[in-house]
Design a protein around this motif. Structure first.
Motif, PDB file in Angstrom:
ATOM      1  N   MET A   1       8.632  -4.575   1.110  1.00 25.26           N
ATOM      2  CA  MET A   1       8.344  -3.320   1.796  1.00 25.26           C
ATOM      3  C   MET A   1       6.941  -3.401   2.385  1.00 25.26           C
ATOM      4  N   ASN A   2       6.800  -2.800   3.526  1.00 27.69           N
ATOM      5  CA  ASN A   2       5.516  -2.737   4.217  1.00 27.69           C
ATOM      6  C   ASN A   2       4.493  -2.034   3.319  1.00 27.69           C
ATOM      7  N   PRO A   3       3.328  -2.682   3.065  1.00 34.63           N
ATOM      8  CA  PRO A   3       2.324  -2.063   2.188  1.00 34.63           C
ATOM      9  C   PRO A   3       1.826  -0.704   2.680  1.00 34.63           C
ATOM     10  N   LEU A   5       3.609   1.507   4.395  1.00 37.00           N
ATOM     11  CA  LEU A   5       4.678   2.455   4.105  1.00 37.00           C
ATOM     12  C   LEU A   5       4.704   2.789   2.623  1.00 37.00           C
TER      13      LEU A   5
END
Length: 148
Positions: A1-3, A5
């Motif tokens: 997951m995008n940090p 986000l």
């Protein structure tokens, strides 16, 4: 997951926890200082001092040229917060924290749907489809069931 986000999701969750803490804390403060308005005033004074300390620590400074280009309604965010804090201090002892927040969440979601629909304040437009309405309905139904 995008940090970024993940950070936004965690921050949103923690902010929600703080909103739940804010209502009973300010209700207690209102009893001590004599009114919900006084409690909101004290709450915002403490918040202002905390934000000033954070701004100084991070070196955040307003950009004067940009400030002058903002529309008048860009300055009204604190007013909304003041109304919420004062109302929470007044209504939470009368309704209970869960009922107060349930009704507040209903208001937030109704306004969010409207703001998304019109693309308010330069944000992208998001249509109100059946799934969004169902999602809001389920959140409200869950909040209602928690109150039961």
């Amino acid at each position: 997951m995008n940090p970024l986000l993940l950070g936004a999701l965690i921050g949103a969750f923690i902010s929600g926890c703080f909103i739940a803490l804010q209502a009973p804390t300010n209700a207690l403060l209102a009893r001590g200082v004599g009114s919900a308005v006084n409690a909101a005033l004290v709450s915002f004074a403490v918040g202002t001092i905390a934000l000033l300390a954070v701004a100084l620590a991070f070196g955040a400074r307003p950009v004067p040229g940009v400030i002058r280009t903002l529309p008048w309604y860009a300055w009204t965010g604190g007013l909304y917060g003041a109304v919420f804090v004062a109302m929470a201090a007044w209504a939470a002892p009368r309704l209970g924290v869960t009922a107060f927040l349930m009704i507040a969440i209903a208001g937030q979601l109704a306004m969010a749907l409207f703001l998304d629909r019109i693309g308010a304040f330069g944000l992208p437009r998001v249509e109100i489809g059946p799934m969004r309405l169902l999602g809001v309905g389920l959140v409200l139904a869950g909040a209602f069931l928690v109150r039961r």
